[in-house]
Design an enzyme around this catalytic site. Structure first.
Site, PDB file in Angstrom:
ATOM      1  N   ARG A   1      -8.612   3.428  12.909  1.00  0.00           N
ATOM      2  CA  ARG A   1      -7.797   4.603  13.198  1.00  0.00           C
ATOM      3  C   ARG A   1      -7.293   4.633  14.644  1.00  0.00           C
ATOM      4  NH1 ARG A   1      -6.377   6.130   8.183  1.00  0.00           N
ATOM      5  NH2 ARG A   1      -8.169   6.667   6.893  1.00  0.00           N
TER       6      ARG A   1
ATOM      7  N   GLU B   1     -10.608  12.392   7.369  1.00  0.00           N
ATOM      8  CA  GLU B   1     -10.464  13.742   6.832  1.00  0.00           C
ATOM      9  C   GLU B   1     -11.783  14.506   6.849  1.00  0.00           C
ATOM     10  OE1 GLU B   1      -7.900  13.553   3.050  1.00  0.00           O
ATOM     11  OE2 GLU B   1      -8.535  11.484   3.420  1.00  0.00           O
TER      12      GLU B   1
ATOM     13  N   GLN C   1      -4.532   2.170  14.908  1.00  0.00           N
ATOM     14  CA  GLN C   1      -3.389   2.710  14.174  1.00  0.00           C
ATOM     15  C   GLN C   1      -2.649   3.773  14.984  1.00  0.00           C
ATOM     16  OE1 GLN C   1      -4.511   4.278  10.360  1.00  0.00           O
ATOM     17  NE2 GLN C   1      -2.426   4.791   9.765  1.00  0.00           N
TER      18      GLN C   1
ATOM     19  N   ASP D   1       0.842  -1.187   0.000  1.00  0.00           N
ATOM     20  CA  ASP D   1       0.000   0.000   0.000  1.00  0.00           C
ATOM     21  C   ASP D   1       0.882   1.242   0.000  1.00  0.00           C
ATOM     22  OD1 ASP D   1      -2.469   1.269  -0.034  1.00  0.00           O
ATOM     23  OD2 ASP D   1      -2.492   1.521   2.135  1.00  0.00           O
TER      24      ASP D   1
ATOM     25  N   HIS E   1      -4.480  13.797   0.696  1.00  0.00           N
ATOM     26  CA  HIS E   1      -4.741  12.967   1.873  1.00  0.00           C
ATOM     27  C   HIS E   1      -3.571  13.055   2.851  1.00  0.00           C
ATOM     28  CE1 HIS E   1      -5.899   9.552   4.370  1.00  0.00           C
ATOM     29  NE2 HIS E   1      -4.711   9.012   4.144  1.00  0.00           N
TER      30      HIS E   1
ATOM     31  N   ASP F   1      -9.000   0.361   1.415  1.00  0.00           N
ATOM     32  CA  ASP F   1      -8.053  -0.028   2.457  1.00  0.00           C
ATOM     33  C   ASP F   1      -8.671   0.302   3.814  1.00  0.00           C
ATOM     34  OD1 ASP F   1      -5.670  -0.768   3.749  1.00  0.00           O
ATOM     35  OD2 ASP F   1      -4.928   1.288   3.678  1.00  0.00           O
TER      36      ASP F   1
ATOM     37  N   GLU G   1      -9.076   4.192  -2.795  1.00  0.00           N
ATOM     38  CA  GLU G   1      -7.797   3.993  -3.471  1.00  0.00           C
ATOM     39  C   GLU G   1      -7.979   3.347  -4.841  1.00  0.00           C
ATOM     40  OE1 GLU G   1      -4.574   2.364  -1.268  1.00  0.00           O
ATOM     41  OE2 GLU G   1      -5.363   2.999   0.681  1.00  0.00           O
TER      42      GLU G   1
ATOM     43  N   GLU H   1     -10.798   3.820   3.023  1.00  0.00           N
ATOM     44  CA  GLU H   1      -9.897   4.664   2.247  1.00  0.00           C
ATOM     45  C   GLU H   1     -10.136   4.406   0.765  1.00  0.00           C
ATOM     46  OE1 GLU H   1      -6.156   5.577   5.201  1.00  0.00           O
ATOM     47  OE2 GLU H   1      -5.837   4.155   3.574  1.00  0.00           O
TER      48      GLU H   1
ATOM     49  N   LYS I   1      -4.540  -2.242   9.775  1.00  0.00           N
ATOM     50  CA  LYS I   1      -4.786  -2.341   8.339  1.00  0.00           C
ATOM     51  C   LYS I   1      -4.954  -3.780   7.858  1.00  0.00           C
ATOM     52  CE  LYS I   1      -3.892   2.082   7.092  1.00  0.00           C
ATOM     53  NZ  LYS I   1      -4.707   2.930   6.217  1.00  0.00           N
TER      54      LYS I   1
ATOM     55  N   ARG J   1       0.331  17.345  12.843  1.00  0.00           N
ATOM     56  CA  ARG J   1       1.442  18.301  12.773  1.00  0.00           C
ATOM     57  C   ARG J   1       0.958  19.532  12.003  1.00  0.00           C
ATOM     58  NH1 ARG J   1       3.193  13.440  11.151  1.00  0.00           N
ATOM     59  NH2 ARG J   1       3.078  14.126   8.981  1.00  0.00           N
TER      60      ARG J   1
ATOM     61  N   THR K   1      -8.934  -5.762   3.292  1.00  0.00           N
ATOM     62  CA  THR K   1      -8.814  -4.866   2.149  1.00  0.00           C
ATOM     63  C   THR K   1      -9.782  -5.392   1.097  1.00  0.00           C
ATOM     64  OG1 THR K   1      -6.467  -4.475   2.594  1.00  0.00           O
ATOM     65  CG2 THR K   1      -7.268  -3.906   0.394  1.00  0.00           C
TER      66      THR K   1
ATOM     67  N   TYR L   1       1.216   5.670  -0.613  1.00  0.00           N
ATOM     68  CA  TYR L   1       0.701   6.853   0.070  1.00  0.00           C
ATOM     69  C   TYR L   1       0.845   8.046  -0.870  1.00  0.00           C
ATOM     70  CZ  TYR L   1      -0.027   9.597   4.454  1.00  0.00           C
ATOM     71  OH  TYR L   1      -0.509  10.398   5.462  1.00  0.00           O
TER      72      TYR L   1
END
Length: 434
Positions: A243, A380, A246, A133, A140, A239, A207, A205, A259, A149, A263, A135
């Protein structure tokens, strides 16, 4: 009047939203207890490659390809590469087009050759040896980075390296599967020690799935100039992500149990040939961004290595299902939000000598857009659960609830070209095991 080359004698194919004659994706299906076998989607039907081979509808390289694609997985077909794939596509167009040279032969076989898709079960198209997988969805990555951050959402390596991690191939399933809410360790807010139990922040997710064709020997990297030739086709990929699990586990080595529980992929493999009219230039990098290192840069790939595919996510809750309401679209995005091309992913994955194999699967990473309605995950959309998503029936969601069904769809549209689609990638959430 001469028939259009994109008109088929299979009536349901003409103006079909996903599977017109211009598409012809490959997959694996079964019906009435017969063993799974390879087929091609055409309208509301599946063209049975095994029957076509037995009836002598193919010759030469097309026959070799059809035989490889007619079994219970497409790995052998993927391994043959582009020349065989193109030969089979040309032969299929000749058999299925309104004015095709082989129409009479194919049409005469009728129900033996064409199976109604609604009566068939669809399977994983290939045996997946490895799943990686990536990124590469920059919006995203930026959106998620801002949650943790705010002043420095992207780490320094993001614009130099196609970031990825090795996933779990054994839990990749096909559209329509039920997904069991996973149990795991989480660190509740304000707690100093973890708790064990069902994930409370289950997410999806959006994808693109990328199927690998011809592989490479260990120790022999795939060059960026030929990397596109190693891609057998694409699909949709969800995916699923826990959370809260994670957040507790991902440092220092990245995702693990958050994860690996599930899938989901769509069952049809849309080929590079079908996607050729929808290729486009890779979006220019913002001023100040570094140019890719030489092993990741190819001018041809930059000019035509991206794809223009519209992506959407729909949500169908248990209550909506009970009330007879349709699924609600909650996201509209595009593959043009990929910071790295598919060829760059292949080149980077193999640059250290890693051996790729036919049937390996890549996930692109979540492909969110810049707008709030183009976010490819609930993480998100809800700003980490702080701003619930409101649905038209009065329900709200921060993360997925038991009974929710997530539906991914994709479509390619361009003036002068027949639109094509990918079918659906569906998964419904079941309660965690006690």
């Amino acid at each position: 009047m001469t028939a259009s080359p994109m008109t088929s004698w299979v009536a349901s194919a003409n103006d079909h939203p996903d599977f017109p004659l211009a598409n012809l994706p490959f997959g694996v299906f079964s019906r009435d207890g017969v063993s799974p076998r390879g087929g091609v989607a055409i309208g509301d039907c599946i063209f049975d490659l095994g029957v076509a081979c037995d009836m002598g509808l193919f010759t030469g390289e097309a026959l070799t390809a059809a035989q490889a694609a007619s079994g219970d997985c497409l790995n052998g077909f993927f391994a043959l590469g582009a020349p065989a794939r193109r030969a089979l596509r040309d032969a299929l167009l000749g058999l299925l087009a309104e004015d095709g040279a082989g129409r009479r032969q194919a049409e005469a076989l009728g129900e033996r050759l064409l199976q109604p898709m609604a009566a068939c079960r669809l399977h994983l198209p290939a045996r997946i040896g490895d799943y990686t997988d990536f990124y590469v969805g920059i919006h995203h990555a930026t959106n998620v980075g801002k949650l943790f951050r705010p002043d420095n959402p992207l780490l320094p390596n993001y614009k130099y390296v196609p970031i990825g991690y090795h996933g779990r191939a054994s839990t990749v399933g096909v559209s329509g599967q039920a997904v069991r809410r996973p149990n795991g360790q989480t660190l509740p807010a304000g707690a100093s020690e973890p708790a064990f139990g069902p994930s409370k922040r289950l997410d999806y997710e959006l994808e693109l799935g990328i199927w690998i064709g011809p592989g490479n020997a260990q120790g022999e990297p795939i060059g960026i100039d030929t990397a596109h030739e190693r891609i057998a086709g694409v699909c949709l990929l969800n995916d699923w992500s826990a959370r809260d699990v994670q957040a507790w586990e991902y440092q220092p080595l990245g995702p693990f149990l958050s994860k690996s529980f599930a899938t989901t992929v769509s069952p049809w493999v849309v080929t590079p040939e079908a996607l050729a009219p929808f290729r486009c230039a890779q979006p220019a990098r913002p001023e100040g961004d570094p140019q890719p290192l030489p092993y990741l840069y190819d001018e041809r790939d930059q000019q035509q290595g991206a794809l223009d595919i519209e992506l959407e996510v729909l949500l169908l809750t248990e209550r909506m299902r009970t009330e007879g309401l349709p699924a609600e679209r909650i996201t509209l995005s595009s593959t043009r939000n990929m910071y790295w091309t598919m060829a760059q992913m292949v080149a980077h994955h193999s640059v250290n000598g890693c051996a790729l194999q036919p049937g390996d699967l890549f996930g692109s990473g979540t492909l969110s857009g810049e707008r709030p309605d183009s976010c490819g995950s609930l993480l998100e959309i809800t700003q980490g659960g702080k701003q619930p998503l409101s649905l038209p029936n009065g329900e709200t969601r921060t993360f997925l609830e038991d009974g929710d069904e997530v539906i991914l769809r994709a479509r390619c549209v361009r003036d002068g070209q027949a639109p094509i689609g990918f079918g659906e990638c569906r998964g419904r959430v079941l309660p965690a095991r006690a």
